[in-house]
Design a protein around this motif. Structure first.
Motif, PDB file in Angstrom:
ATOM      1  N   GLY A  52      55.182  45.710  71.076  1.00  0.00           N
ATOM      2  CA  GLY A  52      55.809  44.689  70.383  1.00  0.00           C
ATOM      3  C   GLY A  52      56.324  44.145  69.817  1.00  0.00           C
ATOM      4  N   ARG A  53      57.843  44.916  70.151  1.00  0.00           N
ATOM      5  CA  ARG A  53      59.134  44.595  70.220  1.00  0.00           C
ATOM      6  C   ARG A  53      59.073  43.519  70.342  1.00  0.00           C
ATOM      7  NH1 ARG A  53      62.936  48.757  68.962  1.00  0.00           N
ATOM      8  NH2 ARG A  53      61.615  49.737  67.771  1.00  0.00           N
ATOM      9  N   GLY A  54      59.267  43.663  71.759  1.00  0.00           N
ATOM     10  CA  GLY A  54      59.668  41.799  72.003  1.00  0.00           C
ATOM     11  C   GLY A  54      59.228  40.706  71.128  1.00  0.00           C
ATOM     12  N   GLY A  55      57.507  40.676  70.995  1.00  0.00           N
ATOM     13  CA  GLY A  55      56.947  39.702  70.680  1.00  0.00           C
ATOM     14  C   GLY A  55      55.663  40.398  71.709  1.00  0.00           C
ATOM     15  N   LEU A  56      54.590  41.045  70.550  1.00  0.00           N
ATOM     16  CA  LEU A  56      52.989  41.034  70.638  1.00  0.00           C
ATOM     17  C   LEU A  56      52.563  40.578  71.737  1.00  0.00           C
ATOM     18  CD1 LEU A  56      51.506  43.513  70.755  1.00  0.00           C
ATOM     19  CD2 LEU A  56      50.431  42.962  68.997  1.00  0.00           C
ATOM     20  N   ASN A  57      51.924  40.789  73.272  1.00  0.00           N
ATOM     21  CA  ASN A  57      51.057  40.251  74.135  1.00  0.00           C
ATOM     22  C   ASN A  57      49.915  40.790  73.960  1.00  0.00           C
ATOM     23  OD1 ASN A  57      50.788  39.302  77.464  1.00  0.00           O
ATOM     24  ND2 ASN A  57      49.442  38.741  75.633  1.00  0.00           N
ATOM     25  N   LEU A  58      49.157  39.941  73.025  1.00  0.00           N
ATOM     26  CA  LEU A  58      47.563  40.765  72.743  1.00  0.00           C
ATOM     27  C   LEU A  58      46.776  40.060  73.684  1.00  0.00           C
ATOM     28  CD1 LEU A  58      46.664  38.859  68.755  1.00  0.00           C
ATOM     29  CD2 LEU A  58      46.971  41.439  70.190  1.00  0.00           C
ATOM     30  N   THR A  59      46.340  38.509  74.167  1.00  0.00           N
ATOM     31  CA  THR A  59      45.744  39.132  75.393  1.00  0.00           C
ATOM     32  C   THR A  59      46.365  38.094  76.221  1.00  0.00           C
ATOM     33  OG1 THR A  59      43.363  38.706  76.301  1.00  0.00           O
ATOM     34  CG2 THR A  59      44.216  37.352  74.640  1.00  0.00           C
ATOM     35  N   HIS A  60      45.541  37.036  77.194  1.00  0.00           N
ATOM     36  CA  HIS A  60      46.232  35.848  78.097  1.00  0.00           C
ATOM     37  C   HIS A  60      44.296  34.922  77.431  1.00  0.00           C
ATOM     38  CE1 HIS A  60      47.479  34.299  81.366  1.00  0.00           C
ATOM     39  NE2 HIS A  60      48.544  34.882  81.543  1.00  0.00           N
ATOM     40  N   SER A  61      44.929  33.383  78.314  1.00  0.00           N
ATOM     41  CA  SER A  61      44.089  32.303  77.649  1.00  0.00           C
ATOM     42  C   SER A  61      43.071  32.354  78.900  1.00  0.00           C
ATOM     43  CB  SER A  61      44.715  31.360  77.504  1.00  0.00           C
ATOM     44  OG  SER A  61      45.391  31.496  77.749  1.00  0.00           O
ATOM     45  N   GLU A  62      43.390  32.747  79.743  1.00  0.00           N
ATOM     46  CA  GLU A  62      42.534  32.205  81.541  1.00  0.00           C
ATOM     47  C   GLU A  62      41.163  32.541  81.132  1.00  0.00           C
ATOM     48  OE1 GLU A  62      43.847  34.488  85.001  1.00  0.00           O
ATOM     49  OE2 GLU A  62      44.435  35.688  84.041  1.00  0.00           O
ATOM     50  N   PRO A  63      39.824  32.022  82.267  1.00  0.00           N
ATOM     51  CA  PRO A  63      39.150  32.235  81.459  1.00  0.00           C
ATOM     52  C   PRO A  63      38.524  33.152  81.871  1.00  0.00           C
ATOM     53  CG  PRO A  63      39.235  29.867  83.086  1.00  0.00           C
ATOM     54  CD  PRO A  63      40.453  30.700  82.612  1.00  0.00           C
TER      55      PRO A  63
END
Length: 453
Positions: A52-63
């Motif tokens: 997450g150092r460059g921005g924590l990508n938690l999940t994705h918004s697609e169905p």
């Protein structure tokens, strides 16, 4: 009481303080179960923090349906986990920790602050000091490295979890205070794969799980870079590697069809390295490329350097007189190609083809790049392979050792980047925690003791 202040009884041990292990601990804590978490590192969630150092990508918004489909051959099993704890639940869980999220332009979901540290701090605080009535505080034991099984001398005490065992005994740990052994009623292993070993995921657990009767697939790199084969020798030429390593190739299309007929084609960007290629577009195709190399010894993808122009348009532009200009200047003036793209053409194509407008136009639309090997698993973003799902119940309990559960990246599945890996790790932790609760509810044996040596 042991030297590490472990309690006289330890109903559940969780080995591994990454996202999957912490989520299993949360499920158990809320149910009032005493949980002891062990990790080899000085602090919890170290890989989570670095990711997450460059921005924590938690999940994705697609169905959910297309989200699940990206797990390929394991979509059925992973989809079952995600049905109970999917992208929507991840965002609600973060909000419950006081961390609001937003959807980026690519559909990826990030914390508003873009950082992993605030979320992890809030999570660990809630685990240690739960506010939910009836919840049990989670206790952490850092710098406790699992060192395999300790098989007791007494035949009637051979056990991994409670009274169950096959080829293993108590959990043995190396700690700052010396060696200890542990025999809980149930345990969750969430030890990660083999990527980023300096953060704790070193794959050392593989032989110990095999000793316990689990089938384990070899750990291999996923979301990884590759070494190129080169046209005259392995790898890029020294000039190209020194001059262009680190240069991105933007707005290109990577196309690849493997020997089984599976097709990948996507527009994006990737990065040239000293030995080959890496970056988001390469990572997206990495599982197909890796598996093709394993089958055929190499994999060759095609690169469209100018996807918005047809081969006929390129040929017409290239056929125009260039006068005294060099080929590089001509390509820059007529096609807008930069130094890295032009150098790549010189690196991969024979000199006579560069002089043929029609052949060069075709090459610009489908430049072949041959890969000879993935980069080592230690360099990969994640790993594939691990404990085969066929060796587990749907609750992620080992068939060979009742009461021993596995979760997270140490299981035999893989995911692309974009929040998919983290979401599924969290979901597997939820499933394993729920499985432990069901196991404890059906087990009448008393909690086993904790021993030190």
């Amino acid at each position: 009481m042991s030297a590490t202040a472990l309690p006289e009884t330890s109903p559940v041990a969780i080995i591994g303080a990454g996202p999957a292990g912490l989520m299993a601990a949360e499920v158990l804590s809320r149910a009032g179960v005493a949980v002891e978490v062990f990790d080899a590192m000085p602090s919890a969630g170290r890989k989570f923090l670095l990711a997450g150092r460059g921005g924590l990508n938690l999940t994705h918004s697609e169905p959910l349906a297309p989200f699940v489909a990206l797990f390929g051959e394991r979509a059925g099993a992973v989809g079952d986990w995600l049905a109970g704890f999917g992208p929507t639940e991840v965002r609600a869980w973060a909000a419950g920790l006081g961390v609001e999220t937003f959807v980026g332009s690519s559909g990826r979901v990030f914390p508003t602050e873009m950082k992993a540290a605030p979320l992890l701090r809030a999570w660990l605080h809630r685990l240690r000091h739960p506010q939910t009535p009836g919840a049990a505080p989670v206790r952490f034991h850092m710098r406790h490295r699992w060192a395999g099984w300790e098989v007791p001398d007494a035949p009637d005490s051979v056990a991994v979890c409670g009274s169950h065992a096959r080829a293993a005994g108590r959990f043995g740990f190396e700690t700052p205070a010396g060696r200890i052994s542990l025999r809980p009623r149930a345990a969750v292993l969430a030890l990660g794969g083999a990527s980023w070993p300096r953060l704790g995921s070193d794959g050392a657990w593989q032989p110990w799980l095999e000793q316990a009767g689990a089938a384990v697939a070899p750990l291999v790199p996923a979301n990884c870079g590759f070494d190129v084969a080169g046209t005259r020798a392995p790898g890029w030429t020294p000039f190209f590697a020194e001059r262009f390593a680190g240069q991105p190739l933007k707005n290109v299309v990577l196309a690849f069809t493997d020997g089984l007929g599976r097709r990948f084609e996507r527009r994006g960007e990737f990065v040239l390295t000293a030995t080959g290629v890496e970056g988001s577009l390469v990572y997206a195709a990495s599982s197909l490329l890796r598996d093709e190399i394993a089958r055929a010894g190499q994999a060759c993808f095609q690169l469209d350097l100018l996807p918005d122009r047809s081969a006929d348009q390129l040929q017409a532009a290239l056929a125009r007189p260039r006068g005294s200009r060099s080929l590089s200047s001509h390509l820059r003036a007529r096609l807008g190609l930069g130094p890295a793209q032009t150098a790549l053409l010189h690196e991969l194509l024979p000199p006579e083809l560069l002089k043929d407008a029609a052949a060069l136009a075709q090459a610009l639309k489908a430049l072949p790049i041959t890969l000879r090997a993935p980069r080592p698993v230690q360099e990969a973003i994640s790993s594939a392979g691990g404990v085969r799902l066929e060796a587990l119940t749907p609750d992620l309990e080992l068939l060979s050792v009742p009461g021993l559960f596995c979760a997270g990246e140490m299981l035999d599945w893989e995911a692309p980047t974009g929040g998919y890996l983290l979401t599924a790790c969290l979901a597997s932790g939820v499933r394993a925690g729920q499985g432990v609760l069901r196991f404890l509810a059906g087990q009448g044996a008393p909690a086993a003791g904790v021993e030190t040596r």
